[in-house]
Design a protein around this motif. Sequence first.
Motif, PDB file in Angstrom:
ATOM      1  N   ALA A 199       0.826  -1.211   0.000  1.00 46.30           N
ATOM      2  CA  ALA A 199       0.000   0.000   0.000  1.00 46.30           C
ATOM      3  C   ALA A 199       0.861   1.262   0.000  1.00 46.30           C
ATOM      4  O   ALA A 199       0.655   2.183  -0.794  1.00 46.30           O
ATOM      5  N   GLU A 200       1.837   1.280   0.904  1.00 41.43           N
ATOM      6  CA  GLU A 200       2.653   2.486   1.038  1.00 41.43           C
ATOM      7  C   GLU A 200       3.418   2.772  -0.255  1.00 41.43           C
ATOM      8  O   GLU A 200       3.450   3.898  -0.737  1.00 41.43           O
ATOM      9  N   GLU A 201       4.000   1.733  -0.840  1.00 43.79           N
ATOM     10  CA  GLU A 201       4.769   1.952  -2.058  1.00 43.79           C
ATOM     11  C   GLU A 201       3.872   2.316  -3.232  1.00 43.79           C
ATOM     12  O   GLU A 201       4.250   3.089  -4.111  1.00 43.79           O
ATOM     13  N   LEU A 202       2.680   1.756  -3.250  1.00 41.60           N
ATOM     14  CA  LEU A 202       1.762   2.052  -4.358  1.00 41.60           C
ATOM     15  C   LEU A 202       1.297   3.509  -4.337  1.00 41.60           C
ATOM     16  O   LEU A 202       0.799   4.018  -5.331  1.00 41.60           O
ATOM     17  N   LEU A 203       1.463   4.162  -3.210  1.00 38.80           N
ATOM     18  CA  LEU A 203       1.097   5.578  -3.129  1.00 38.80           C
ATOM     19  C   LEU A 203       2.164   6.475  -3.746  1.00 38.80           C
ATOM     20  O   LEU A 203       1.937   7.650  -3.966  1.00 38.80           O
ATOM     21  N   ARG A 204       3.332   5.915  -3.968  1.00 40.12           N
ATOM     22  CA  ARG A 204       4.408   6.711  -4.587  1.00 40.12           C
ATOM     23  C   ARG A 204       4.406   6.453  -6.080  1.00 40.12           C
ATOM     24  O   ARG A 204       4.279   5.310  -6.522  1.00 40.12           O
ATOM     25  N   PHE A 205       4.546   7.513  -6.835  1.00 39.84           N
ATOM     26  CA  PHE A 205       4.509   7.380  -8.283  1.00 39.84           C
ATOM     27  C   PHE A 205       5.817   7.907  -8.872  1.00 39.84           C
ATOM     28  O   PHE A 205       5.827   8.571  -9.894  1.00 39.84           O
ATOM     29  N   ASP A 206       6.922   7.614  -8.179  1.00 40.78           N
ATOM     30  CA  ASP A 206       8.214   8.140  -8.606  1.00 40.78           C
ATOM     31  C   ASP A 206       8.619   7.563  -9.955  1.00 40.78           C
ATOM     32  O   ASP A 206       8.463   6.373 -10.196  1.00 40.78           O
TER      33      ASP A 206
END
Length: 814
Positions: A199-206
């Motif tokens: 979840a946490e990583e999916l919130l980043r769109f780097d």
Amino acid sequence: MADRYEPHVIEPKWQQRWETDQLYYASDEDARTKWYELAMFPYPSGDLHTGHWYHYAGADTHARYMRMLGYNVLFPMGFDAFGLPAENAAIKRGVDPADWTRTNIVNFRRQFKMMGASFDWSREVVTSEPDYYKWSQWWFLQMYNRGLAYRAAAAANWCPGCQTVLANEQVVGGRCERSDDVVERRFLTQWFFKITEYAEELLRFDGIEWPERIMAMQSNWIGRSEGAVLEFEARTGGAAESLGVFTTRPDTAWGATFLVLAPEHALVNLVTTAMQRKAVTEYVQATARASEIERLSTDREKSGVFTGGYALNPFSGVEVPIWIADYVLVTYGTGAIMAVPAHDQRDFEFATKFGLPIVPVYDHPEIDVTAPLKQAIAHGGRMINSGPFDGTPGNEAVQRVIAHAVEKGFGKATITYRLRDWLISRQRYWGAPIPIIHCEQHGILAVPEADLPVELPDHPHFEATGQSPLKQIESWVNAPCPIDGAPARRETDTLDTFMCSSWYQMRYADPRNTERPFSSELGRKWLPVDQYTGGADHAVMHLLYTRFFWKAARDMGIVEGDEPMLRLFNQGTLLGPDGQKMSKSRGNVVAPDDQVAQWGADAFRCQLMFVGPWDQGGPYNPSGMSGIVKWLHRLWGLATEEAVLTSDPKSEATRSLRRATHKAIRAATDEMAGFRFNTLISRLMEHSTAMHKARAAGRVDREAWEEAVSVAVLLTAPMAPHLAEELWARMGKPYSVHQQAWPVCDAGLATDDEIELVVQVNGKVRDRITLPMGASEADARAAVFASETVQQWLKGAEPRRVIYVPGRLFNIVL
RNA sequence: GCCGAAGUGGCGGAAUGGCAGACGCGCUACGUUCAGGGCGUAGUGUCCUCACGGGCGUGCGAGUUCAAAUCUCGCCUUCGGCACCA
């Protein structure tokens, strides 16, 4: 040879030739820089509709453009072929889902060919074929082995009439779309993927270029919220049981005058007293039955039941009653809340209805909080009724109360997500069987990789027996235990089709590999996708699942990099001529086959690209087609009809034609890169007009004319590939136009030698003055003040200020 | 309710803060022996004016700026998504 533009003659001819020559074959050996252009693959139902054309014509145009820029372009196509419509057709009409699907695929291929789309068909994947779903099953096993797949009880929509589980889209207004029975909820043990771990990583769109809109929708869907879990102490008669509640406002804990559990909460049974048992049980059952219909309506009156149990509020030391209510969701947070009626409207309504105490814990600049409240009030002033924290300002309160709870050991800061784990089980026939065997002795066992694929059996039954179709095929269900060969049973759930489409872009890199889903060399060569296109309707499901899948694959060491699709472009939704969604029942459907029969594929493609910005969609009105058709005919005429040619490289007419040509190149390149096909076409039309004028004026310089013609054909090639190929051949140029380099703009030739300066007085346009290119500010000023018109507007007044925008504008402020 | 996108001629739509309405449809006039869903030229936001020219105009209301469709604030409407999320 016909001299007219006859799309019906030239289109099939070139389609055939391209296919024979494998013109769009993407070679693994080609050393040029790769470009992976991917358009979301379709579900093969019936016919390609206009919406498909709208999407794929745009994607094809861009892929062709990238080829002309010199990239080694991979532009594959395949079919997302498992799913409900095939199964519905089977139930309704008794056809075999596999036959139905294959027939549709044949039709889709024919229609894609008719479009002139430049897919590399040698890489086609069909998710419902065993050579593909073998690897979908393999992926499941990798997830399972890494602890990312697990089983848990989950609610399913159950239709008592059909005796079957329904997908959400089959439930309309709480009823089965087929039998109209009221849908119930049943709890089944089903398979999940732990997408929440990411979840946490999916919130980043780097590192990815995606539309803001899509990223916002995904963030929304994941729904991160910061707060705390506070431990209340449930008095259960026997030992005290810890009861965690999630709250974003732990600072209001002193105002928590009761707790509310979701009816499905695990502790409900334990805290319920004998006296309340009957009421609680009834309420729990009612909630299960009510399911979606009522729970969806936001403004219905609060309902709930007292359990008879109490819990100790660790902050205030007060015993508070425990209620259950369906406005608390078991799937969010801890499935339990502390209710603070003074500061939360939902809790306020509940407390008012059931006569529960309301204790404000913040003061308010305008409201007397000691008097009975009329509604929940915002918390934000200073804390009151909160023991040692009285007087604490709102902006510091949360942190300080959490620190206090941590110190005392009854709470901690937590982050909660709205996102739930991905339910991948389907009680369906037409999907990839989940490769699991249930053995009485050894439990749940993975099918050994060597035994993949677990193939779907033929001759499914679709009778309403209450069992999934696969369960009814005894010969298939019975399988030996992988450990000792003793009789065991296969898992009869199949995989969600979103799982098959979560990794298909990987398979295109190496689609015929029988040893692995794809080799690491070819994965490194082609992945990730450089440009992805598709509808925004997949914003949160497919596009989130495929990101999760990629990240999991990365952690397994199978792919490199953090994101599967570097750039995303969403084409809009095409509507009918009446501005309504196209549908057969509305009778506003534009059928592509008819359009092609009438105008040709090139015209239809161009018209679709011309109606408006590609990401906007909007109404499609075939009445505008005549403009595009006229233009294509004009282009044909310009390229095939003779012009009086001469050698006159220095004349103004020559310079002007070359200027138009190079401006067209510059504009087309710019518009193409941004998917602005509508303005791109308008620029090409302008170029055609310039050519028309140059020829009509009499003699044209041979070189400038030939340049103009070939540039016009090259710039049009991505959008109208057949017409361009035909004209290119007639010009005697080497096959194929689609293997030529995109023209390069000569900035010197594109430059005007004069500029038109707009002259404003007090911000209003009063005159226009022509100046030679490169005129200085002093030249401009002199020319402006020499103008009679300007002098009339100045009326002798002294300019207070002048603004000069070089080459564009001169503004005199009085 | 929350998040996001968008409101410009009769229509689809153009406009790095710098000429609003490119391109196309439709419409009007003129021309053309127009067989191929004709072709060519000119015009086409609105109001005043015979005209030259001018006033007003990008959902509404303020603001910033020499200059706003574009930036800021507030509202209205439409579309898409989420929705008792604690």
